[in-house]
Design a protein around this motif. Structure first.
Motif, PDB file in Angstrom:
ATOM      1  N   UNK A   1       0.718  -1.196   0.251  1.00 21.12           N
ATOM      2  CA  UNK A   1       0.166  -0.709   0.237  1.00 21.12           C
ATOM      3  C   UNK A   1       1.577   1.490   0.166  1.00 21.12           C
ATOM      4  N   UNK A   2       0.231   2.176  -0.082  1.00 21.96           N
ATOM      5  CA  UNK A   2       0.816   3.656  -0.645  1.00 21.96           C
ATOM      6  C   UNK A   2       0.180   4.725   0.016  1.00 21.96           C
TER       7      UNK A   2
ATOM      8  N   UNK B   1      -5.070   9.191   3.974  1.00 14.77           N
ATOM      9  CA  UNK B   1      -5.091   8.033   2.647  1.00 14.77           C
ATOM     10  C   UNK B   1      -4.089   6.886   2.501  1.00 14.77           C
ATOM     11  N   UNK B   2      -4.948   5.971   1.922  1.00 16.48           N
ATOM     12  CA  UNK B   2      -4.332   5.273   1.629  1.00 16.48           C
ATOM     13  C   UNK B   2      -4.892   3.777   0.915  1.00 16.48           C
ATOM     14  N   UNK B   3      -4.124   3.596  -0.277  1.00 10.99           N
ATOM     15  CA  UNK B   3      -4.278   2.393  -1.335  1.00 10.99           C
ATOM     16  C   UNK B   3      -3.282   1.879  -1.844  1.00 10.99           C
ATOM     17  N   UNK B   4      -3.781   0.762  -2.447  1.00 12.48           N
ATOM     18  CA  UNK B   4      -2.926  -0.159  -3.058  1.00 12.48           C
ATOM     19  C   UNK B   4      -1.623   0.455  -4.558  1.00 12.48           C
TER      20      UNK B   4
ATOM     21  N   UNK C   1      -8.039   0.160  10.277  1.00 16.10           N
ATOM     22  CA  UNK C   1      -8.990  -0.119   9.450  1.00 16.10           C
ATOM     23  C   UNK C   1      -8.860   0.612   8.269  1.00 16.10           C
ATOM     24  N   UNK C   2      -8.044   1.678   8.041  1.00 11.40           N
ATOM     25  CA  UNK C   2      -7.887   2.533   6.707  1.00 11.40           C
ATOM     26  C   UNK C   2      -6.931   0.904   6.161  1.00 11.40           C
ATOM     27  N   UNK C   3      -6.602   0.839   5.779  1.00  8.25           N
ATOM     28  CA  UNK C   3      -5.517  -0.475   5.530  1.00  8.25           C
ATOM     29  C   UNK C   3      -6.254  -1.317   5.610  1.00  8.25           C
TER      30      UNK C   3
ATOM     31  N   UNK D   1      -6.756  -2.411   1.167  1.00  9.12           N
ATOM     32  CA  UNK D   1      -5.872  -3.633   0.993  1.00  9.12           C
ATOM     33  C   UNK D   1      -7.004  -4.612  -0.215  1.00  9.12           C
ATOM     34  N   UNK D   2      -8.392  -4.329   0.333  1.00  4.75           N
ATOM     35  CA  UNK D   2      -9.340  -5.391  -0.343  1.00  4.75           C
ATOM     36  C   UNK D   2      -9.489  -4.202  -1.783  1.00  4.75           C
TER      37      UNK D   2
END
Length: 248
Positions: free
Chosen positions: A4-5, A22-25, A50-52, A56-57
């Motif tokens: 994740x970034x 913010x987190x995203x693949x 929880x955000x991470x 991850x989904x």
């Protein structure tokens, strides 16, 4: 969990500074997005984890900072004033949820037309209120919301939003009457809704720290209900966004 970034993002509403997360693949673009609204304790490490987990989904997730300046509550005595300050100034409360949505929509990782709102406890109440007041969201994931914070009249709610509500049968902040009123309101607004009700389950049941609650008749950890609501959340998100792929 895939790679994740993540980054902090500063944004402003009503002259107040917020610092979201913010987190995203890694390397992904045009992802469906989730505005994640924290519980009464604020945007802390628990909310970031929880955000991470959501990211991850296969989602771009923006953990909002509703209290501002990344304020977190460290004592029960701080919670009432924080929540009360928002509920008593409804425009500011909803304005901060809207500001988080606009901030996420502006990020390169996200598809601005495919954003939902999710939350736990106060955050779940916030997500439902945002939909009720006409917020631009494709759907809501509400985990042990305080339904006592919701106002009536869903006439402004946007459709075709979908709603998942997961709650405890013994939650004093989401009584049978409150649940019934919500169901009637959602149906009256032509919103597709699902209610998952868990036996022997109280408020804040997904948080392991609730096992040490000083008020176990109100707040208590229930790992079985927590696991069930997470599985329901994954299925619900998969139905809304079938093209989402877990982070590689």
């Amino acid at each position: 969990m895939g790679e994740l970034t993540s980054r902090d993002i500063e944004y402003v509403h009503g002259g107040s500074r917020m610092l979201g997360y913010l987190c995203a693949p890694t390397g992904a673009h045009e992802l469906p997005g989730i505005v994640l609204v924290h519980d009464a304790f604020g945007l802390n490490d628990d909310t970031i984890q929880t955000a991470e987990r959501y990211a991850a989904l296969g989602f771009a997730v923006f953990a909002a900072d509703v209290w501002g300046d990344r304020t977190t509550a460290t004592a029960e005595s701080q919670i009432g004033p924080l929540i009360g300050g928002m509920v008593s100034d409804h425009a500011r409360w909803m304005g901060r949820i809207e500001a988080a949505h606009l901030t996420l929509a502006a990020q390169p990782e996200v598809d601005a037309e495919a954003i939902i709102t999710a939350g736990y406890c106060f955050g779940a109440s916030s997500a439902l209120e945002y939909l009720r007041t006409g917020g631009n969201t494709r759907g809501v994931v509400s985990i042990h919301a305080g339904l006592d914070l919701l106002r009536p009249n869903w006439a402004a709610a946007t459709t075709p939003a979908r709603v998942l509500v997961c709650t405890g049968a013994d939650d004093p902040m989401a009584t049978a009457q409150m649940r019934s009123e919500l169901q009637v309101a959602l149906s009256g607004a032509a919103i597709d809704w699902e209610l998952n009700l868990y036996s022997d389950t109280k408020h804040a049941y997904t948080n392991p720290k609730s096992a040490f609650s000083p008020m176990p008749d109100v707040v208590a950890y229930n790992p079985q209900s927590a696991a069930r609501s997470w599985e329901s959340t994954k299925r619900f998100l998969g139905e809304l966004f079938p093209d989402a792929r877990p982070a590689a």
